[in-house]
Design an enzyme around this catalytic site. Structure first.
Site, mmCIF file in Angstrom:
data_model
loop_
_atom_site.group_PDB
_atom_site.id
_atom_site.type_symbol
_atom_site.label_atom_id
_atom_site.label_comp_id
_atom_site.label_asym_id
_atom_site.label_seq_id
_atom_site.Cartn_x
_atom_site.Cartn_y
_atom_site.Cartn_z
ATOM 1 C CB CYS A 23 47.947 40.432 38.548
ATOM 2 S SG CYS A 23 46.967 40.939 39.960
ATOM 3 C CB CYS A 34 41.970 39.720 42.412
ATOM 4 S SG CYS A 34 41.999 40.730 40.909
#
Length: 379
Positions: free
Chosen positions: A198, A100
């Site tokens: 997340c 990410c």
């Protein structure tokens, strides 16, 4: 200090909020961007992106900066989540936060910021960047707070990305960050740090993964081939895992356990805990061992692939230090070979539960050199 137009990734948390405040205090022109990287489920009680954006907007209002809401969910799904699923289906345990950072926060976000006329971007990561005066290369350093250092997750950043990046809170300890937030009246000064992946939020990991990956139950065997129970699918387990094995009440089966050499396993016995030691995809078998120091859990060598080097080239063979998981202390090692996108490490002290799919990250003191994905381990 030269003043820049800086775009800050405002997550709604205290670290990015203080980052924006510090940069504005230094005289930079600061703009905030809230990155939405996952589409909330319509009926989800777990996703918090809406509240996070409200928190980020409140912070921007207090600091006195503009904030923009940008949706990177499509990029995240293609570049991060798809790889996350592939790794789990292959029996490995990936670290999506590493990908990410490289693909979203320091690529998609960086590109968007540059289109807005930014000269620099900034995030609330606990790390530091400096330019080496001798080589001119940018270096990634550990954050000054050892309990919060996030250089492990940033090891795939390259020279172009680091040259455009600022990490103001990397120079601070977390207690200082919270004090600053309280002193200037930030509404999220006491907000709890985010944890976990997340896109999963606070929901149980097994529940989430079950929606995307087909799984098949199979046997749980110990190191001597004795059946102890049934697993619910190999993807739901990781090396070194102790909880959630569902084999309580079989303590007597481990009494007197021995290593392959025939020697008793230190710590094995009636009351020693069970740990996941191997995932055998060919037979859909989960292998567990009893005792933290069981030989199956220890390894002296690893092979890594898909390497990324911050300086643009691999380190020379020789003495080094490495982490094979986040929050681990640096472990002394020797780089046996590092060519292209592959490298091999040898550890004088056995490393515990080194896990394929996780990152092996190399350090020279406080400088992060880069790293790669663990492909195989050897005793």
């Amino acid at each position: 200090m030269k003043k820049h137009r800086v775009v800050v990734g405002l997550s709604g948390g205290v670290d990015s909020a203080v980052t924006a405040h510090l940069l504005k205090q230094q005289g930079h022109e600061v703009v905030g961007i809230f990155m939405k990287n996952w589409e909330d489920d319509d009926d989800s009680e777990f996703c918090s992106s809406r509240q996070d954006f409200l928190d980020a907007a409140s912070v921007a209002d207090v600091i006195g900066i503009e904030i923009e809401h940008v949706n990177f969910a499509a990029e995240y799904k293609d570049r991060v989540f798809a790889e996350f699923l592939r790794e789990y289906q292959a029996g490995r345990t990936p670290n999506p936060d590493v990908l990410c950072n490289a693909e979203i926060k320091f690529k998609a976000f960086l590109d968007h910021a540059m289109r807005l006329g930014a000269e620099k971007i900034a995030t609330g990561h606990y790390a530091r960047v400096r330019q080496n005066p001798a080589t001119g290369l940018f270096e990634l350093l550990k954050g000054l707070d050892p309990s919060k250092d996030q250089s492990y997750f940033l090891h795939r950043l390259n020279q172009a990305q680091l040259s455009k990046t600022l990490f103001p809170v990397g120079e601070l300890h977390k207690t200082e960050v919270r004090r600053i937030a309280a002193d200037i009246g930030l509404p999220n000064a006491k907000k709890k740090d985010s944890t976990g992946i997340c896109f999963i939020g606070e929901r149980p990991f097994r529940e989430f993964l079950n929606r995307y990956i087909q799984h098949a139950p199979g046997p749980i065997l110990d190191d001597r081939g004795r059946k102890l129970g049934r697993h619910v699918g190999l993807s739901f387990y990781t090396l070194g895992q102790r909880q959630g094995l569902g084999i309580g009440g079989v303590k007597e089966k481990g009494a007197g356990a021995k290593a392959p050499s025939g020697q008793p396993v230190r710590g094995a016995g009636d009351h020693a805990p069970w740990f996941v030691a191997r995932k055998e995809l060919e037979t859909n078998t989960l292998r567990v061992v009893q005792g933290h120091e069981h030989p199956w859990l220890l390894s002296h060598r690893l092979d890594a692939q898909d390497a990324s080097w911050i300086a643009g080239h691999p380190p020379a063979a020789g003495a080094c230090a490495a982490k094979t998981r986040y929050r681990q202390q640096d472990a002394a090692c020797t780089v046996l070979a590092a060519q292209g996108d592959a490298f091999n490490l040898q550890f004088p002290e056995a490393q515990w539960a080194v896990t394929p799919g996780q990152s092996a990250v190399l350090y020279d003191g406080e400088v992060c050199l880069g790293g790669g994905v663990i492909a195989a381990v050897n005793g």
